[in-house]
Scaffold this active site. Structure first.
Site, PDB file in Angstrom:
ATOM      1  N   SER A 151       1.077  -1.252  -0.003  1.00 35.79           N
ATOM      2  CA  SER A 151      -0.089   0.180   0.038  1.00 35.79           C
ATOM      3  C   SER A 151       0.826   1.274   0.083  1.00 35.79           C
ATOM      4  O   SER A 151       1.859   1.136   0.523  1.00 35.79           O
ATOM      5  CB  SER A 151      -0.885   0.039   1.328  1.00 35.79           C
ATOM      6  OG  SER A 151      -1.464   1.292   1.309  1.00 35.79           O
ATOM      7  N   TYR A 176      -2.769  -1.039  10.372  1.00 37.28           N
ATOM      8  CA  TYR A 176      -2.737  -1.422   8.873  1.00 37.28           C
ATOM      9  C   TYR A 176      -1.778  -0.838   8.199  1.00 37.28           C
ATOM     10  O   TYR A 176      -0.821  -1.800   7.551  1.00 37.28           O
ATOM     11  CB  TYR A 176      -4.167  -1.071   8.396  1.00 37.28           C
ATOM     12  CG  TYR A 176      -4.150  -1.308   6.687  1.00 37.28           C
ATOM     13  CD1 TYR A 176      -4.302  -2.619   6.275  1.00 37.28           C
ATOM     14  CD2 TYR A 176      -3.808  -0.310   5.805  1.00 37.28           C
ATOM     15  CE1 TYR A 176      -4.398  -2.905   4.726  1.00 37.28           C
ATOM     16  CE2 TYR A 176      -3.908  -0.826   4.454  1.00 37.28           C
ATOM     17  CZ  TYR A 176      -3.959  -1.896   4.014  1.00 37.28           C
ATOM     18  OH  TYR A 176      -4.043  -2.145   2.606  1.00 37.28           O
TER      19      TYR A 176
END
Length: 268
Positions: free
Chosen positions: A131, A144
């Protein structure tokens, strides 16, 4: 015919990648927790569905062995992910462990299971979907993003280590994408101290990239024969990374803090 093994193909980026590789003439071993519920990939030629929950080590061993009984694997795409968006204070221990177990430890487990096969063949490639949050900080995604930072650092180390055996390791870092990643937020009970800010923060986030755009970059990474570790995918990902490199980590942190929280203040 080349074969790709993909985790987390029930939706989003994983499903888009499975369909793209299949359309390019690859055999696809598409894994997901509940393949019996799949109604689209199972209709496509040269796609094989297998069960896989990356938090279950014994199932990983079984599924990898089953995959090799069907074909020699050329590329492994570690895509399975689980994300929650909230303040760290609001997360239960289960919330924290599940994100780490799926995103980081699951990626490690699957990779470790394939390394002996790739080492013996003296070839193979791992592509780890991370990400842009694995390169910079954002509020309310600390766990996360932390898992994605971990995968990025781990992948860099592994890319050097496995080059001994002609095994490639690459990462693909998407920007905000239209997927179901943060659809599990019902698993968290936001705290009143943060709730209004979190709600406004959610309105600032605009997932503008499609899973298909990310899949295109994954396919590029799998086929371009470049000795390159990091690929940025989706609208804004490369620009966010480039800005961080341009101004430095500390100034980037200050800019992001201002970007999000000034926008939130202005919205009151």
């Amino acid at each position: 015919m080349k074969t790709v093994f993909i985790t987390g193909t029930s939706s989003g980026i994983g499903k888009a990648a499975a369909k793209l590789f299949q359309s390019k003439g690859w055999r696809v071993i598409a894994t997901m927790r509940n393949p019996e519920k799949e109604t689209e990939l199972n209709l496509l030629e040269n796609i094989i569905l297998l069960p896989l929950d990356v938090t279950r080590p014994e199932q990983i061993k079984y599924t990898v062995a089953k995959a090799y009984s069907l074909a020699e694997i050329d590329v492994v795409i570690n895509n399975a992910g689980y994300g929650l968006l909230s303040s760290l204070e609001a997360f239960t221990d289960e919330n924290i462990v599940r994100q780490i177990d799926t995103n980081f430890l699951g990626t490690i487990r699957v990779t470790k299971a394939f390394i002996p096969h790739f080492r013996e063949a003296q070839k193979g490639m791992f592509i780890n979907v991370t990400s842009i949050g694995g390169h910079t900080g954002f509020p309310f995604t600390s766990v996360y993003n932390g898992t994605k930072w971990a995968v990025e650092g781990w992948s860099e180390c592994l890319s050097i280590e496995l080059s001994l055996f002609n095994i490639g390791v690459k990462t693909v870092a998407p920007s905000a994408t239209k997927t179901e990643l943060f659809s599990h937020n019902a698993d968290v009970n936001p705290l009143p101290f943060y709730q209004a800010t979190e709600q406004k923060m959610l309105s600032v986030i605009n997932p503008s990239s499609t899973p298909e755009e990310i899949a295109d970059v994954i396919y590029e990474a799998a086929t371009d024969n470049k000795d390159q570790l990091r690929y940025f995918a989706g609208k804004g990902s490369q620009a966010i990374y480039d800005r961080r490199m341009q101004v430095g980590a500390e100034n980037s942190r200050r800019e992001i803090k201002a970007m999000y929280f000034d926008a939130l203040k202005d919205s009151h």
